[in-house]
Design an enzyme around this catalytic site. Structure first.
Site: not given
Ligand code: MSP
Length: 528
Positions: A18, A21, A126, A129, A144, A147, A298, A301
């Protein structure tokens, strides 16, 4: 600077990528492209985090194997990053064989050194997390806080990592290196979290979690999430507990590790402790960016407002990701939360990229063609009119000086702030054109002066193209093509003398570098 190693968080693959990411990968790619303009040996790592209970559950709910789920979704991440021109050097998947083998060795070494021990445990887990929570961290209803789900009570014999052993050393490191955590205002949060840290569980019983890396010599246990995930930063470049590769020796420690603010604790506490236990140097900076909201809400889903980055490109008929990259990378000051909205996106990129920057180049080159048949004449460089020369020297000096200002922002990972400086050069150059009105000079027959003004602007446009390149690589390359400027030049080598006398461009070679969103032309070119 002889090397630069930077990493992103690796994303969970229980869904498609998304815009959140994408924000992180764009920020990191912008940093990577900027530092590639200052150093020859740059390595940019990204990838996916594929083990754990969440994947196992999603796969089983979809009636497929965890590996199939990971393969499908990892591919979606790769495709999205391709569409966004994310120019990584390696895409690591934690299911890669080389990664798994080294994680097992890391775990073994930590057991042998006494940093990992086995212990019976009951805790609140959780799966959102992928970690155990303390009772005091839950909401009043026992959920949590992130979540809003009730954690499971898990009672297992697990391996534990002696995090507490490293507490004092971590506190010392954070206090002695105020620029280790970027932005600095987050360091206090981490110091507070360090107050009540406990040893952490680093394995799960195979009976509960099958989708993980086996502990060597104890196959009833799976290595669980964080040791597996965090180690990617070193396994990807050839770390080995016995003989690390030459690449590892050159690249490690990382120059910056880019992550979201929600996982700062894992990176500035757990990760440091693991590195200390392995006797490895610590990364120079952990840069925790803020979160992206959608129309100020925020993303979730349940709200149904999760946006995929490629859907934005499609919605606006964008053949290239530059505008989206620019918007995302400049959406928030360093470390703060940002927001995406369609209207704001359109307005900002139309104003900055089309009206101010693109139009300036287009107008200037068109005048060069109109008045001089596209030729930069020798006499344009020969100073005559003192006032004009002073104005042009001052603009050139200011623009060249901005290279250092922009570099300095990048040294502090202030990506949006650096872009503001670039746009301020564009604004100054636009003002210079208005103030010196080359069309009036031409009308008055002051052709040398007119040529001088145009050449000054073209010179400044070379600097702008180099500085905007990390954000908008395709637009910058097109600007550079029209200016006959070498976009691969290192920033240090750029002078105020990039435009040479001679034929620069013909009418047919001029084209807008960025078409306003929603313009008819943009629609037509998209349909082509
Ligand atoms: N798998 C773990 C990270 C392990 S690193 C050794 C994880 N994955 S995640 O898919 O949940 O998130 C990946 C990255 O995307 C994280 O740095 C997280 O902060 C970032 N983001 C997820 N949603 C986000 C937003 N809405 N906005 C900005 N960044 C976001 O955590």
């Amino acid at each position: 600077m002889n090397k630069f190693y930077l990493t992103t968080a690796i994303d969970y693959v229980n869904g498609a990528p998304h815009i959140g990411h994408a924000y992180e990968k764009i920020l990191t790619d912008v940093i990577a492209r900027h530092f590639s303009q200052r150093c020859d040996n740059l390595f940019f790592l990204t990838g996916t985090d594929e083990h754990g209970i969440k994947i196992q559950k999603t796969a089983s709910a979809n009636g497929i194997s965890p590996k199939e789920l990971c393969d499908n979704n990892a591919q979606k991440f790769k495709e999205a990053w391709k569409a966004l021109d994310i120019n990584y050097n390696r895409f690591i998947r934690t299911t890669d064989e080389d990664h798994k083998a080294i994680v097992q060795k890391i775990f073994k070494k930590l057991v042998e050194n006494g940093d990992i021990y086995k212990h019976s445990y009951e805790g609140l887990y959780c799966s959102g997390c992928e970690c155990f929570l303390n009772e005091k961290d839950l909401t009043e209803d026992g959920l949590c806080p992130d979540h809003l789900k009730k954690p499971e009570v898990v009672s297992e014999e697990n391996y534990f990592f002696k995090l507490t052993k490293y507490k004092d050393a971590i506190i010392k490191h954070i206090k002695e290196n105020p620029d280790f955590i970027v932005p600095q205002f987050r360091a206090n949060e981490v110091l507070n979290q360090l107050e009540d840290i406990q040893d952490i569980s680093v394995s799960r019983a195979k009976t509960n979690v099958q989708w993980g890396i086996d502990v060597l010599d104890d196959p009833d246990q799976s290595i669980y999430v964080w040791i597996d995930a965090l180690s990617n930063y070193i396994t990807a470049i050839g770390y080995d507990t016995e003989t690390p590769s030459e690449q590892f020796k050159t690249l490690w420690p990382a120059d910056v590790q880019v992550i979201g603010k929600d996982i700062l604790k894992f990176h500035s506490i757990y990760w440091l402790a693991i590195l200390m236990a392995l006797d490895l140097p610590l990364p120079k900076h952990i840069f925790a960016h803020g979160w992206i909201t959608i129309d100020e809400s925020k993303m979730s889903k349940s709200l149904g407002n999760v946006i995929s980055p490629t859907s934005v490109l499609e919605a606006f008929n964008l053949q290239q990701p530059d505008a989206f990259r620019y918007y995302m990378a400049t959406s928030a000051p360093c470390g703060r939360d940002g927001n995406y909205s369609d209207d704001d996106f359109k307005e900002k990129v139309n104003a900055h990229l089309a009206n101010s920057m693109g139009n300036l180049l287009n107008r200037t080159l068109s005048m060069l063609v109109k008045y001089f048949d596209g030729e930069v004449k020798e006499e344009f460089f020969a100073a005559k009119n003192d006032e004009l020369v002073a104005g042009s020297l001052s603009l050139l000096k200011e623009s060249l000086g901005k290279i250092k200002v922009v570099e300095n922002h990048f040294n502090h990972f202030e990506i949006a702030e650096a872009a503001q400086e670039i746009i301020s050069i564009v604004d100054a150059a636009n003002k210079y054109v208005t103030d010196n009105a080359p069309w009036t000079l031409a009308k008055e027959g002051k052709m040398t002066e007119c040529g001088q003004v145009l050449t000054t602007v073209l010179e400044v446009m070379c600097i702008i193209s180099a500085l905007i390149y990390p954000y908008c690589p395709n637009i910058a390359a097109e600007m550079a093509r029209q200016l006959s400027f070498d976009i691969s030049k290192k920033l240090d080598d750029i002078t105020a003398d990039e435009i040479k006398a001679g034929k620069l461009i013909s009418k047919e070679e001029i084209k807008p570098v960025f078409l306003r969103l929603d313009s008819e032309l943009a629609d037509k070119s998209a349909k082509k």
